[in-house]
Scaffold this active site. Structure first.
Site, PDB file in Angstrom:
ATOM      1  N   ILE A 585       0.816  -1.217   0.000  1.00  0.00           N
ATOM      2  CA  ILE A 585       0.000   0.000   0.000  1.00  0.00           C
ATOM      3  C   ILE A 585       0.848   1.265   0.000  1.00  0.00           C
ATOM      4  O   ILE A 585       0.311   2.372  -0.040  1.00  0.00           O
ATOM      5  CB  ILE A 585      -0.958   0.038   1.206  1.00  0.00           C
ATOM      6  CG1 ILE A 585      -0.180  -0.057   2.531  1.00  0.00           C
ATOM      7  CG2 ILE A 585      -1.995  -1.046   1.107  1.00  0.00           C
ATOM      8  CD1 ILE A 585      -1.054   0.128   3.753  1.00  0.00           C
ATOM      9  N   GLY A 586       2.165   1.137   0.057  1.00  0.00           N
ATOM     10  CA  GLY A 586       2.985   2.337   0.032  1.00  0.00           C
ATOM     11  C   GLY A 586       4.459   2.011   0.077  1.00  0.00           C
ATOM     12  O   GLY A 586       4.858   0.894   0.439  1.00  0.00           O
ATOM     13  N   PHE A 590      12.781   4.591   3.216  1.00  0.00           N
ATOM     14  CA  PHE A 590      13.414   3.589   4.057  1.00  0.00           C
ATOM     15  C   PHE A 590      12.703   2.235   4.045  1.00  0.00           C
ATOM     16  O   PHE A 590      13.106   1.330   4.754  1.00  0.00           O
ATOM     17  CB  PHE A 590      13.499   4.088   5.505  1.00  0.00           C
ATOM     18  CG  PHE A 590      14.486   5.197   5.677  1.00  0.00           C
ATOM     19  CD1 PHE A 590      15.812   5.014   5.362  1.00  0.00           C
ATOM     20  CD2 PHE A 590      14.072   6.426   6.131  1.00  0.00           C
ATOM     21  CE1 PHE A 590      16.723   6.032   5.511  1.00  0.00           C
ATOM     22  CE2 PHE A 590      14.977   7.449   6.283  1.00  0.00           C
ATOM     23  CZ  PHE A 590      16.302   7.249   5.974  1.00  0.00           C
ATOM     24  N   GLY A 591      11.642   2.088   3.270  1.00  0.00           N
ATOM     25  CA  GLY A 591      10.996   0.795   3.266  1.00  0.00           C
ATOM     26  C   GLY A 591       9.658   0.804   2.579  1.00  0.00           C
ATOM     27  O   GLY A 591       9.262   1.774   1.930  1.00  0.00           O
ATOM     28  N   VAL A 593       5.348  -0.527   2.855  1.00  0.00           N
ATOM     29  CA  VAL A 593       4.262  -0.726   3.807  1.00  0.00           C
ATOM     30  C   VAL A 593       3.249  -1.699   3.211  1.00  0.00           C
ATOM     31  O   VAL A 593       2.832  -1.544   2.051  1.00  0.00           O
ATOM     32  CB  VAL A 593       3.574   0.604   4.148  1.00  0.00           C
ATOM     33  CG1 VAL A 593       2.471   0.380   5.187  1.00  0.00           C
ATOM     34  CG2 VAL A 593       4.584   1.612   4.662  1.00  0.00           C
ATOM     35  N   ASP A 713       9.737  15.703   9.182  1.00  0.00           N
ATOM     36  CA  ASP A 713       9.340  15.371   7.809  1.00  0.00           C
ATOM     37  C   ASP A 713       7.828  15.414   7.678  1.00  0.00           C
ATOM     38  O   ASP A 713       7.201  14.498   7.155  1.00  0.00           O
ATOM     39  CB  ASP A 713       9.878  13.999   7.425  1.00  0.00           C
ATOM     40  CG  ASP A 713       9.861  13.777   5.904  1.00  0.00           C
ATOM     41  OD1 ASP A 713       9.797  14.782   5.165  1.00  0.00           O
ATOM     42  OD2 ASP A 713       9.913  12.625   5.471  1.00  0.00           O
TER      43      ASP A 713
END
Length: 916
Positions: A585-586, A590-591, A593, A713
């Site tokens: 979903i995203g 850094f990674g 989801v 952020d």
């Protein structure tokens, strides 16, 4: 004979007179010639200075018009703004243009101002490198280039400025190591290099600076040993080494074990500030530290110190701040600390200290801030200590093992602003007299009964945490309880009512005047007992079964302070169907989801899997752990648990587990894809609510946490919306924790250094760390841009925004025109603006509300951090706007139906679809 002698005398007089006359004539000619030559040289020097100043101006790309309004031929350059000249030679001896909003580079022509003694260009937005020509300024005494965006290294030929007394290069982006040549500046008294990216080792030659009084190299990336030569700085009064990667303090020059050696006594007895916070210094704290009798500040927090707290610390007569938190100290708190009668701040939190609080602490009559949380302290709390009237900032005894009731004397601390008694499992006394409290945490104490009504009478209370107790009955509706985001009551299953944001069940209506039914208890007692026994047996079997399924899993305390259920790679693998692409979903820097379901109840979750190959991912993991480990707020994404282990291939695996937010991110609502554009429109009320949600989260992070947190952020993609479109701030991978020292705020070590955030949401020329104002530099500016984007639908990065023209300036100019033209039309439905309903609405008042909101965004995104308002002011202003906006809609229809809008905000807009 006599006649000849007389003639000779006359001849001699004539010759002497003639020679003297000629010498006088020659002297006058030479003097006149010299004056002409000197005048020409002086004129040439003046021209050099003027040309140098003009070249310095030409290297600036942007500046306010009034700064250089006098820099023209109508005035002598010595009368130009910021320029100081010597009276005799009319040469430039001072150039002071601090805080002028200057952008651009520092010109190499600075080296042509050969008579310059003081140069101050601090607190601007200068970038590029420090020109090496600056080393030609042999008369320079004071150099201040702090709080800019200068990069590159510190020029080694700065040693040419051998008259330097003060050097301030802090708060820039300088890198590389400190040049050894700096040690030739024998007149140097103050050296400030903090908050840069300086690497390498501490130069041993620093010990040659015998005049040095203050040195601050904190918040850099230095490593290795602190040289023993620093012990020869006999005039040193301030040594600030916080937040580097220093492992060894070897003042004896013959030990290298990563320890603070006993020869620390070699440091000057005049030293009054010693700060080594956030390094990796290990071993025990030496007893010899007591030889530094001039210390008024000793900060050794967040290192690897072990052993006991030295009893000798109690002999430091001038100590005002003692910070030993975040170490591995054991043993008891020495009673000798009670001798520190000048102590104002005492921080011993997050260690493994045992025993009871020594009664001698009651001698600390000036103590304002005391934090003992997260230790193993036990016994009873001395009433003499807990009633110290000087405690006006924080008293934190949470997460210990104290026994017995808390002394009633705590009620005398009427000026205390923050009180944390969470997870003590002791009886809490009457706190009704603590009218000065701003923060109160009584969570996890098994407190019962109704919530005391006096909490609603605290005039300053901004955050109240009563979670995980056994309170029951109706939640009060006055005072702090009117702000649902300022109160936490989850984990109290018998509470009801309160603000809608608390998500509690409504309280049952009280039966008044209804006759009671009389029943024979004996007829129902026996069946009730039998059913209870059967239910008890059933739940016992169910509990044994669930323990078997969980394979004995427990709930260990994490290193960052919260208790989380264990979870392994297999469970997350199964929950996400093997991290299937259909569940993706995203994705971020850094990674990635994934959505999944967890547990027998198939609870929907979001799993953020870190890409550990990405540089900075591990720091991001720790940043998010520490940021979310000890904060709880309804508008912050809740961290369900974390997973740190290995995958099926034996590779490192780190992931976060969050509740799944069904409505995705704010980004997808403001900038939907084509297939979602019709379904994802936010009306004005929803946007106002979202703005308040985000502001409330930031207010909590900045002003209500024990240690302020900067998100760093903030942007629409990091704001998630739940089923009710309540906003939750997420993604703390860049977050920075602030530690308060002497009322100011400083960033903690766990922050992801070197990561700058997202373009468009960072202030132009942002000053990375400026004590407390850095909150304004980061989050407040980002919030201002997000608020403008939320109501206009315009991204901050746009082809129309070039050079210095940005979303802030666009909105500022557009407010002079029709405001409805710049508002996101999906919120207004402009095609319906001509209907009768809108004519009934006071259009001018609605425009006033929108203008107020945009002005808040403009104030938050001001270029000068000092001009920005803080998040407490933002929340207050937005709440007033919302109140006005709701009152505005009440004027649409005077019918009884329209007067019932208080029960449901959304119903207020059903009468007028043009507004929604």
């Amino acid at each position: 004979m006599h006649k000849k002698m007389a003639e000779l005398r006359l001849l001699n007089l004539y010759l002497i007179s003639s020679i003297s006359f000629k010498l006088i004539i020659a002297f006058l000619i030479l003097k006149l010639t010299g004056s002409i030559i000197f005048a020409e040289a002086a004129h040439l020097g003046n021209d050099t200075d003027k040309l140098a100043l003009l070249d310095i101006k030409s290297h600036l790309t942007d500046y306010p018009v009034d700064v250089f309004s006098t820099w023209n031929d109508s005035l002598n350059f010595c009368q130009w703004k910021g320029v100081t000249c010597s009276n005799r030679r009319q040469r430039v001896i001072g150039l002071s243009l601090e805080r002028m909003n200057l952008y651009g580079n520092l010109s190499p022509s600075i080296g042509n101002l050969s008579f310059l003694q003081a140069l101050d260009l601090s607190e601007n937005s200068l970038d590029g490198s420090i020109p090496p020509e600056i080393g030609r300024l042999t008369r320079l005494k004071n150099l201040n280039l702090s709080f800019n965006s200068l990069a590159g290294g510190i020029p080694g030929n700065l040693s040419g400025c051998y008259n330097l007394v003060n050097v301030s290069l802090d708060h820039n982006f300088l890198k590389q190591q400190i040049p050894w040549e700096i040690a030739t500046l024998l007149k140097l008294e103050r050296l400030y290099l903090s908050n840069n990216n300086i690497t390498g080792r501490f130069p041993a030659s620093i010990g040659n600076l015998s005049s040095l009084q203050e040195i601050d190299v904190s918040y850099n990336d230095m490593e290795g040993e602190i040289p023993g030569t620093i012990g020869s700085l006999t005039n040193l009064t301030l040594l600030y080494l916080a937040l580097n990667h220093l492992k060894v303090l070897d003042i004896s020059m013959n030990q290298f074990g990563g320890k603070l050696t006993s020869s620390i006594a070699n440091l000057s007895s005049q030293l009054n500030w010693l700060n080594m916070y956030g390094n990796s210094i290990s071993g025990s704290i030496p007893e010899e530290i007591a030889s530094l009798v001039g210390l008024n500040t000793l900060i050794l927090a967040e290192n690897l110190f072990t052993g006991n707290i030295p009893t000798s610390i109690g002999t430091l007569p001038n100590l005002q701040e003692l910070s030993l938190g975040e170490n591995h100290l054991t043993g008891e708190i020495p009673s000798s600390l009670g001798n520190l009668t000048q102590l104002l701040e005492l921080y011993l939190f997050n260690n493994s200290l045992e025993g009871s609080l020594p009664s001698t602490l009651s001698n600390l009559k000036r103590l304002q801030d005391a934090r003992f949380c997260h230790n193993r302290l036990n016994g009873t709390i001395p009433p003499e200590f807990i009633s110290l009237r000087s405690l006006t900032i924080t008293l934190n005894l949470s997460h210990n093992s104290f026994i017995g009731p808390l002394p009633a004397e705590v009620g005398n601390l009427k000026f205390l602003t923050a009180l944390d008694f969470s997870q003590l499992s002791v009886r809490i006394p009457d706190l009704s007299r603590l009218r000065g409290l701003e923060y109160l945490d009584l969570s996890a104490n098994n407190l019962s009964g109704q919530i005391p009504e006096y909490f609603a009478n605290f005039p300053s209370l901004m955050n109240l945490n009563l979670s995980y107790n056994n309170f029951e009955g109706e939640v009060p509706a006055a005072g702090v309880f009117k702000n649902g985001s300022a109160v936490q009551v989850y984990g109290n299953n018998k509470l009801c009512g309160g603000m809608p944001q608390l998500h509690l069940q409504p309280c049952p209506e009280k039966d008044i005047g209804r006759p009671k039914k009389h029943v024979n208890l004996k007829l129902i007692l026996a069946p009730v007992i039998v059913c209870s026994c059967l239910l008890l047996l059933f739940f016992s079997m169910l509990l044994l079964r669930s323990k078997s399924l969980l394979r004995g899993a427990n709930f260990p305390k994490s290193s960052f302070g919260r208790v989380y259920p264990r979870i392994n790679f297999k469970e997350l693998h199964d929950a996400t169907e093997g991290f299937a692409s259909k569940n993706l979903i995203g994705a971020g820097s850094f990674g990635t989801v994934y959505v999944g379901t967890l547990g027998p109840g198939e609870v929907p979750i979001a799993v953020k899997v870190l890409n550990l190959q990405q540089r900075g991912a591990s720091k991001s993991f720790m940043a998010e752990c520490k940021a979310l480990g000890n904060i709880r707020h309804r508008n912050l994404v809740k961290l369900v648990t974390v997973c740190s282990g290995t995958d099926y291939k034996g590779k490192d695996f780190k992931a976060f587990v969050y509740p799944y937010m069904s409505n995705g991110s704010l980004e997808t609502w403001l900038h939907p894809e084509d297939d979602l554009s019709q379904d994802r429109n936010l009306n004005l009320l929803q946007r106002i609510n979202i703005a308040i949600d985000i502001a409330s989260a930031l207010q909590y992070l900045h002003h209500q946490c024990e240690f302020p947190v900067i998100h760093c952020d903030l942007k629409p993609s990091n704001v998630l919306l739940d089923d009710d479109l309540t906003a939750h701030v997420s993604d703390f991978g860049l977050a920075k924790l602030l530690l308060r020292f002497r009322g100011e705020a400083y960033p903690s070590q766990f922050s992801s250094l070197g990561i700058k955030g997202t373009i468009g949401y960072i202030a132009p020329g942002e000053r990375v760390w400026h004590g407390k104002p850095c909150i304004n530099s980061r989050d407040v500016y980002s919030y201002g841009i997000l608020l403008l984007e939320l109501f206009t639908g315009r991204r901050p990065v746009n082809e129309a925004f070039k050079d210095n023209f940005n979303l802030h300036n666009f909105i500022k100019l557009a407010l002079l025109d029709e405001v409805l033209k710049i508002i996101d039309q999906s919120a207004l439905h402009e095609e319906d603006l001509k209907d009768d309903c809108l004519r009934e609405l006071n259009k001018e008042l609605m425009i006033d509300c929108l203008v107020s909101i945009l002005q808040i965004g403009i104030a938050c995104s001001s270029e000068n951090p000092q001009d920005r308002i803080n998040m407490m002011q933002v929340v207050h202003k937005l709440a007033s706007v919302k109140e006005s906006f709701l009152g505005l809609v009440k004027t649409i229809d005077s019918s009884p139906e329209s007067r019932n809008i208080e029960s449901d905000e959304q119903n207020e807009f059903d009468k007028c679809p043009a507004v929604i």
